[in-house]
Structures are given as C-alpha cells and as structure tokens.
Scaffold this motif. Structure first.
Motif, PDB file in Angstrom:
ATOM      1  N   VAL A  13      48.183  32.819  48.983  1.00 13.08           N
ATOM      2  CA  VAL A  13      47.990  33.218  50.375  1.00 13.08           C
ATOM      3  C   VAL A  13      46.876  34.255  50.403  1.00 13.08           C
ATOM      4  CG1 VAL A  13      48.987  34.317  52.406  1.00 13.08           C
ATOM      5  CG2 VAL A  13      50.368  32.739  51.047  1.00 13.08           C
ATOM      6  N   ILE A  14      45.816  33.945  51.133  1.00  9.86           N
ATOM      7  CA  ILE A  14      44.651  34.822  51.229  1.00  9.86           C
ATOM      8  C   ILE A  14      44.595  35.403  52.631  1.00  9.86           C
ATOM      9  CG2 ILE A  14      42.131  34.926  51.124  1.00  9.86           C
ATOM     10  CD1 ILE A  14      42.241  32.651  49.083  1.00  9.86           C
ATOM     11  N   LEU A  15      44.486  36.721  52.701  1.00  6.98           N
ATOM     12  CA  LEU A  15      44.435  37.407  53.984  1.00  6.98           C
ATOM     13  C   LEU A  15      42.996  37.673  54.392  1.00  6.98           C
ATOM     14  CD1 LEU A  15      47.209  40.126  53.493  1.00  6.98           C
ATOM     15  CD2 LEU A  15      47.466  37.735  54.202  1.00  6.98           C
ATOM     16  N   GLY A  16      42.729  37.554  55.686  1.00  7.83           N
ATOM     17  CA  GLY A  16      41.435  37.911  56.236  1.00  7.83           C
ATOM     18  C   GLY A  16      41.620  38.477  57.624  1.00  7.83           C
ATOM     19  N   GLY A  17      40.532  38.767  58.308  1.00  5.07           N
ATOM     20  CA  GLY A  17      40.627  39.267  59.672  1.00  5.07           C
ATOM     21  C   GLY A  17      40.791  40.764  59.737  1.00  5.07           C
ATOM     22  N   ILE A  18      40.743  41.267  60.957  1.00  5.40           N
ATOM     23  CA  ILE A  18      40.674  42.705  61.157  1.00  5.40           C
ATOM     24  C   ILE A  18      41.973  43.412  60.781  1.00  5.40           C
ATOM     25  CG2 ILE A  18      41.386  42.778  63.585  1.00  5.40           C
ATOM     26  CD1 ILE A  18      38.862  44.664  63.929  1.00  5.40           C
ATOM     27  N   GLU A  19      43.119  42.755  60.968  1.00  5.21           N
ATOM     28  CA  GLU A  19      44.395  43.405  60.660  1.00  5.21           C
ATOM     29  C   GLU A  19      44.500  43.751  59.182  1.00  5.21           C
ATOM     30  OE1 GLU A  19      48.377  42.805  62.778  1.00  5.21           O
ATOM     31  OE2 GLU A  19      48.454  41.365  61.133  1.00  5.21           O
ATOM     32  N   ALA A  20      44.134  42.824  58.316  1.00  6.27           N
ATOM     33  CA  ALA A  20      44.192  43.085  56.873  1.00  6.27           C
ATOM     34  C   ALA A  20      43.052  43.987  56.435  1.00  6.27           C
ATOM     35  CB  ALA A  20      44.156  41.774  56.099  1.00  6.27           C
ATOM     36  N   SER A  21      41.855  43.772  56.970  1.00 10.16           N
ATOM     37  CA  SER A  21      40.695  44.588  56.591  1.00 10.16           C
ATOM     38  C   SER A  21      40.973  46.072  56.788  1.00 10.16           C
ATOM     39  CB  SER A  21      39.469  44.209  57.434  1.00 10.16           C
ATOM     40  OG  SER A  21      38.875  43.029  56.979  1.00 10.16           O
ATOM     41  N   SER A  55      53.203  42.608  52.692  1.00  8.25           N
ATOM     42  CA  SER A  55      53.236  41.184  53.035  1.00  8.25           C
ATOM     43  C   SER A  55      53.622  40.277  51.875  1.00  8.25           C
ATOM     44  CB  SER A  55      51.867  40.748  53.562  1.00  8.25           C
ATOM     45  OG  SER A  55      50.888  40.816  52.536  1.00  8.25           O
ATOM     46  N   GLY A  56      53.252  40.669  50.659  1.00  8.14           N
ATOM     47  CA  GLY A  56      53.460  39.785  49.517  1.00  8.14           C
ATOM     48  C   GLY A  56      52.355  38.770  49.320  1.00  8.14           C
ATOM     49  N   ALA A  57      51.233  38.922  50.049  1.00 10.00           N
ATOM     50  CA  ALA A  57      50.090  38.021  49.881  1.00 10.00           C
ATOM     51  C   ALA A  57      49.402  38.293  48.548  1.00 10.00           C
ATOM     52  CB  ALA A  57      49.117  38.194  51.038  1.00 10.00           C
ATOM     53  N   ASP A  58      48.477  37.409  48.184  1.00 12.38           N
ATOM     54  CA  ASP A  58      47.849  37.484  46.869  1.00 12.38           C
ATOM     55  C   ASP A  58      46.551  38.275  46.851  1.00 12.38           C
ATOM     56  OD1 ASP A  58      49.550  35.542  45.147  1.00 12.38           O
ATOM     57  OD2 ASP A  58      49.209  34.468  47.014  1.00 12.38           O
ATOM     58  N   ILE A  59      45.766  38.180  47.901  1.00  6.61           N
ATOM     59  CA  ILE A  59      44.444  38.808  47.882  1.00  6.61           C
ATOM     60  C   ILE A  59      43.950  38.959  49.310  1.00  6.61           C
ATOM     61  CG2 ILE A  59      43.100  36.659  47.743  1.00  6.61           C
ATOM     62  CD1 ILE A  59      41.365  38.078  45.567  1.00  6.61           C
ATOM     63  N   GLY A  65      39.607  25.261  39.288  1.00  2.00           N
ATOM     64  CA  GLY A  65      40.793  25.365  38.457  1.00  2.00           C
ATOM     65  C   GLY A  65      41.138  26.748  37.965  1.00  2.00           C
ATOM     66  N   GLU A  66      40.415  27.780  38.381  1.00  4.14           N
ATOM     67  CA  GLU A  66      40.744  29.136  37.940  1.00  4.14           C
ATOM     68  C   GLU A  66      42.014  29.602  38.654  1.00  4.14           C
ATOM     69  OE1 GLU A  66      37.781  32.220  37.572  1.00  4.14           O
ATOM     70  OE2 GLU A  66      36.183  30.746  37.897  1.00  4.14           O
ATOM     71  N   PRO A  67      42.974  30.140  37.914  1.00  2.45           N
ATOM     72  CA  PRO A  67      44.157  30.718  38.577  1.00  2.45           C
ATOM     73  C   PRO A  67      43.745  31.942  39.398  1.00  2.45           C
ATOM     74  CG  PRO A  67      44.537  30.372  36.229  1.00  2.45           C
ATOM     75  CD  PRO A  67      43.072  30.203  36.451  1.00  2.45           C
ATOM     76  N   LEU A  68      44.351  32.096  40.564  1.00  2.00           N
ATOM     77  CA  LEU A  68      43.964  33.200  41.439  1.00  2.00           C
ATOM     78  C   LEU A  68      44.182  34.556  40.776  1.00  2.00           C
ATOM     79  CD1 LEU A  68      42.887  34.106  44.163  1.00  2.00           C
ATOM     80  CD2 LEU A  68      45.204  34.009  45.066  1.00  2.00           C
ATOM     81  N   ASN A  69      45.235  34.679  39.964  1.00  2.00           N
ATOM     82  CA  ASN A  69      45.520  35.987  39.371  1.00  2.00           C
ATOM     83  C   ASN A  69      44.538  36.380  38.271  1.00  2.00           C
ATOM     84  OD1 ASN A  69      46.323  34.353  37.275  1.00  2.00           O
ATOM     85  ND2 ASN A  69      48.506  34.866  37.410  1.00  2.00           N
ATOM     86  N   LEU A  85      46.058  43.457  43.843  1.00  4.09           N
ATOM     87  CA  LEU A  85      46.962  44.368  43.146  1.00  4.09           C
ATOM     88  C   LEU A  85      46.951  44.051  41.660  1.00  4.09           C
ATOM     89  CD1 LEU A  85      50.083  44.291  45.530  1.00  4.09           C
ATOM     90  CD2 LEU A  85      48.201  45.938  45.538  1.00  4.09           C
ATOM     91  N   ALA A  86      46.970  45.091  40.836  1.00  2.00           N
ATOM     92  CA  ALA A  86      47.002  44.894  39.381  1.00  2.00           C
ATOM     93  C   ALA A  86      47.612  46.125  38.729  1.00  2.00           C
ATOM     94  CB  ALA A  86      45.602  44.657  38.829  1.00  2.00           C
ATOM     95  N   ARG A  87      48.283  45.909  37.612  1.00  2.00           N
ATOM     96  CA  ARG A  87      48.727  47.059  36.835  1.00  2.00           C
ATOM     97  C   ARG A  87      47.507  47.769  36.268  1.00  2.00           C
ATOM     98  NH1 ARG A  87      52.985  44.404  32.794  1.00  2.00           N
ATOM     99  NH2 ARG A  87      51.168  43.007  32.607  1.00  2.00           N
TER     100      ARG A  87
END
Length: 644
Positions: free
Chosen positions: A138-146, A168-172, A192-196, A207-209
C-alpha cells in the motif's frame, strides 16, 4: 467537443475492466474525492501518468468503508500495489472549520455530500486493505500523507501524532507532487524487487530499524528529535520543524531520520524540481477534463469552480508561515511551456458550456510564472524558506514578461473573450524596485494589464493583517505595501474609468496576534472603508511553521516564546473585530476594548474618525469589500495553505 466514451476514463468497476478486455490490473487507486479526470485532481494525474507508462490502472473513488467492504474487494488484487490518494485537500480541513464545526458542503463530493469519505481516509482505507490483502503493498500519496510524514501536531485530536505510516500500517509514502516517485516505484516493483528492499527512491518515506537503514546514519543525515522526545518536550518539536521546512525548500536536501519507538522514519530528499518538458508531459496526458459519467446529473462543486481554469505552474517561493505549498510542492517554480498551456486552453474553448471567459490562468500564486534565481549556484546552496521575505532576494529575477507573453497568447485565441486571474496576486512583487529597470517597467505594464484586462470586478489580494509585528511572523510584507498597491489600483481605475474592488483577506488568531492587534485591524480597515465579510480564523494544519509555533509556543527559528490565542473564547474575542460594523457586535466590542485598556479605539470605530495609523498620503475610492458568501474550492485548496 468530442463525445467521450466510458473507456476514455480510467476504469472504476468490474464492468469497465471488461469493456477494456482486462482480467487483471497493475495498480488500483483509492481516492477520497469523486473521480474527475482533470489535471487539477491528484488521483487522475497519478492514474494517467502510470497509464502512459504502460500500466493497467483502475480507480475506486470514495469507497464505502462501512459494512462488508465490497468496494475494496470489487476489483480484486492488483499485480503491483494499491495506491491511496485521500483528496485534493486535507480531509480534516475539508470537513471542519477552525471552530471544528462541519462545513456547509464537501466540495469534492457529488452534490457536496458529507458522508462520502471518512475522517483521515488514508488511515481508514489502508487498514481495510491490509485486512483484506495483507501481502499487497500500500503506497500513500496526496496532501494528507505528505503533511504527516514526520511527527506532527493534529489540531482535531489536539495531540502530537507520529508519521502516518505508523498510524495507518501502509508500506511507503510518496510525498509532494508524486509523478516521479510513483513511476520509479512501479518500475522497480514490476521488475520484481520486493518493496521492503526499495530504500533509495527520492521523495519517499519508509520505516526501518536503525541497523537496517541503507548506509547507516551518516554525518550527512539530519537526525531529528525522536517522537517520544517531542511528546515530552515541545521545544524539541519546534527545533525539528526548522529542519523539516529547510529541507523541503532546498535544491539539494539531506535525508531526515526520526526514531519512533523501536523503528525509524526515514525521509529521503525530494527529486529536483520538474523540468518544463516533464511538467508538460504530465499536463498533456489524455484527460477528458470531465467528471466520470457515473456522476451524470450531479454537481461536484470543486469541478464547477475550476473547469474553465488552467494551471500554468507549480511551486511558490512566498514561504508564508501558515502555508503548506512549499512542504508539498517546494519553493522552486516549475513552469509549463506556452504551447502546453495553449493546448489546454483550446480544450476549454471546445467545452459545450464555455462562453469565452477563462475563470483563472494562474497557479499557487498568480504572478510567479517564469521567476527563478539569476545565479542558480546560489539557489542550490540556499536554505531560506522564502525568496521574498524578510525582503526580496536580490538574486531573484522578478521579470513578469514571460507571464505577460502567456496572457497575450491566450487572449489572442479565437473563442477567448476574457481571461481572468482568480489566483492570489503577490503585490509585493509588483511594487518591488530592482536594479533591473526593464523588469521594473514590465512590472508596471503587468500591473496595468492585470487591473484593466484580467479582473472581473474584484481583485483578490492577501495582506492577512495590518500589524507589522504579526506580519513578520506570518512572513508577509508590511501593511504599508498594501496602502501603496491600493493607491496604484485606484489610480489605474480612475484613469481607465473603471469601478473595481480589491478583496482583501485577513486572518485572526495567527501566532503572535493579540486582541489589541485585531482591534487596530478593525480601525485601519474601517479607515479604508472595508466591511469584511469573508474572513478566516487561523486553523493549525500539519507541516507549517505557524502550526508548530501555535502548538509549541516557540518560534522554530529563534526558539523565542510566542503567544497564541487558543481557547474558543480567545479566538472569538479576536474574530469579533472583523465585524465591528454590525450593530449586534458593538456592545461586546466596546466591552472588550475597555477590558484590554484600549477604550481610545471606541470613538475611532464608532464616531467616524480616521485611524491614527492611517496613511495621510493614501487615497481611495470608498470601495467596500463584500466577497461572495462561498469561497471557491480552488481558494479552499490553497486555504489548505492559508488555513481557512
């Protein structure tokens, strides 16, 4: 005008997928707004950009988030990702006034309905999608996330919230104007690249450790105070936001890192400003410029206000303290070519309800088109959030000639009777006397042409306040410049035998503004014979210096304490002075003036005497500012920046 078929729009239903012969899509976008296939609507832009790159894209506008979530399931699982675009305005600004009352309508919903989107749709939509399809990115965009990409103050919850990825629990997140980061993400996922593992795309947040941050934390990174430290210490939050704003406005920004619990928020620097060719490519996509046929017979207020307007640039270097433009678009101006602008104007001319009057030919600010630093090397090192405050940068080329060329080319088109400028005009740029005499001559020409050819009876400008101390905190020019511009406006109107009005906007309860400042504003605007009807009470919205000042009590740049009116009683005490001319307000205002020790202002408000601070050299024509009762959605959107 050509007749559009259902397949000319991005598909929104299973039936529309079948009409295209698709049994699978690459990307499904969920939008908090009604689907209007127009370059002013973010979800349409992202969808068209991905489509042009060869991806199969569908859009689900305003899904029903109640019950069995059928709207979230109806198109199935996308091959690459879900994208969430919560709306052209921040959802909470769109829904509530500064007093937290429900607005009269939702301008981006059919028939203005209030029940078409939840509060914080980014969070609500993501949680539903993660519940139904836990393995799909799940990729977030738009003014609310920005505007919620790091720890931020939420006025409606009255608390600090962490990066919206945490809630939210979104990915990026792809922040800002999202064409370039979303295309790169789609390409990498398609390969084919994994998003993480995708951690190097500019203008993204993840998010990352700490131990998993690519390259580790280096001296080139800016490490912000942790979310937990900001909860404990408001001064730490103020310090954070100086860095956030500076990096949002730099040509070559640094990576920002902030700890939140056991993880870190990593904000990659933004892409460079889009080139003219890149911006043209986005605007020249095959938009129908129409609402989806599903809305036939329904009114979408935002569309009604902008359908006969054309946006000619992005970015704003004003740097107003209450504005979110720079946090989302940046301060560097990206301009469309004349050819691209004319192509869009010709599309407007072909619309069946177009009568020859273009409602706006502008941008985030009406008269910044084509402006940039003369020495770009200096711009690449600059940290200033504003190119025109506290004074206009001598490196800034303020020549209005390129903008005049656009006006002339548009007005020469068959089918155009008048082109109006509905976007706000920066009159300080018009009054500026540079060392370039040609630029000064063109500024005078632009001012005259603006007033005589492009004003539909009323010219909107935004002095915002009359107190120079408050204006300094707002990063706005001295009110003396409004006097100067009003005098020029009236002179040109007399010479051209016109009877036009200036519509000034003012804000109450901005950080640093006290009740006495508002009382003096009432006296001064009375002297100008302005009876203000359309006014604003400052609303703290995420990612502005004014909001952080209001919440923390500190100026993020000086860390000096700043007073802010916060309680409903304090805010009402300031707002009442806008309406000094209403008989029902007089008693309360007189009592308030005595309470704050300014009884001397009573006679000046109610006995007809001129204000002490009135400029004796200033002449005016007794125009009264009485704007329309409803502000246009275009103005509301940029009231995301002006905090209606």
């Amino acid at each position: 005008m050509r007749e559009y078929r259902l397949t000319d729009f991005l598909p929104t239903t299973k039936k529309e997928l079948e009409l295209r012969g698709w049994d699978e899509v690459d990307v499904i976008l969920f939008s908090g707004d009604a689907y209007v296939d127009h370059p002013s609507f973010g979800a349409a832009v992202i969808g068209r950009v991905l489509e042009a790159a060869g991806y199969r894209v569908a859009i689900v506008p305003q899904p029903d988030w109640h019950g069995d979530y059928r709207d979230f399931k109806k198109l199935g699982r996308p091959r690459l990702f879900f994208g969430i675009s919560p709306g052209c305005m921040d959802s909470m600004v769109n829904k509530y006034t500064a007093a937290r009352r429900l607005r009269s309508e939702d301008a981006y919903s059919p028939d203005g309905r209030h029940d078409m989107r939840p509060e914080y749709p980014t969070i609500v939509y993501t949680k539903i999608l993660k519940q139904l399809f836990p393995d799909v990115p799940v990729i977030l965009g738009g003014i609310e996330a920005s505007l919620r990409r790091v720890t931020h103050y939420d006025y409606w919850q009255d608390q600090l919230r962490p990066c919206i990825l945490c809630d939210s629990g979104a990915d990026i997140i792809t922040y800002g104007m999202g064409e370039k980061p979303i295309l790169e993400l789609a390409r990498r996922l398609s390969e084919g690249e994994p998003l993480n593992t995708i951690r190097d795309i500019p203008q993204t947040v993840y998010l990352a450790r700490k131990e998993d941050i690519p390259g580790g934390i280096t001296p080139d990174d800016i490490v912000l105070h942790s979310h937990e430290e900001c909860l404990r210490n408001k001064r730490a939050q103020a310090e954070n936001f100086r860095h956030v704003e500076e990096q949002s406005n730099m040509m070559h920004a640094q990576r920002l890192i902030q700890e939140v619990g056991n993880t870190c928020v990593v904000v990659n620097p933004p892409y460079p400003p889009m080139t003219t060719a890149e911006l043209d490519a986005s605007f020249d996509l095959p938009y129908t410029r129409m609402p989806h046929p599903k809305y036939k017979g329904k009114r979408i207020p935002a569309y009604d206000m902008i359908k006969h307007s054309v946006n000619i640039h992005r970015g704003c270097f004003g740097g107003c303290a209450f504005c979110t433009i720079s946090a989302h678009q940046g301060k560097f101006i990206a301009c469309r070519s004349k050819e691209s602008i004319l192509r869009e104007v010709k599309q407007v001319i072909e619309m069946p309800d177009f009568k020859g009057y273009l409602s706006d030919l502008g941008g985030p600010s009406a008269n910044m088109f084509g402006m940039h630093g003369r020495n770009l090397n200096a711009c690449e090192k600059c940290k200033r959030p504003s190119c025109i405050h506290p004074q206009i940068c001598p490196n800034l080329d303020t020549n209005h000639q390129k903008l005049l060329d656009i006006y002339h080319a548009v007005d020469a088109l068959p089918g155009i009777k008048r082109s109006f400028i509905g976007s706000g005009v920066r009159y300080d740029l018009l009054l500026y006397k540079s060392k370039d005499e040609e630029a000064n001559r063109v500024a005078r020409q632009y001012t005259r042409e603006l007033i005589t050819r492009h004003v539909s009876g009323r010219l909107k400008v935004a002095p915002e306040h009359t107190s120079d101390r408050v204006l300094q905190l707002m990063r706005k020019p001295s009110f003396q410049q409004f006097y100067d511009f009003k005098r020029e406006f009236d002179r040109i109107n007399r010479e051209e035998n016109l009877r036009q009005q200036i519509i000034p906007y003012f804000i109450s309860s901005h950080p640093g503004c006290r009740e006495e400042d508002m009382a003096e504003l009432a006296v001064i605007t009375k002297g100008l014979d302005f009876h203000l009807e359309q006014v604003q009470d400052f609303t703290p919205t995420p990612m502005t210096i004014a909001t952080e000042t209001w919440y923390t009590g500190y100026d993020p740049y000086t860390l000096e304490p700043v007073f802010s009116a916060k309680s409903p009683r304090e805010k009402l005490a300031q707002r009442q002075y806008f309406f000094w001319y209403k008989p029902e307000e007089r008693r309360n205002i007189e009592q308030s003036l005595r309470r704050i020790g300014r009884a001397d202002l009573i006679a000046r408000l109610y006995a007809g005497t001129a204000p002490k601070s009135f400029n004796p050299n200033f002449t005016h024509d007794n125009h009264r500012a009485k704007p329309h009762a409803e502000e246009s959605p275009k103005e509301k959107r940029g009231r995301n920046r002006r905090h209606k």
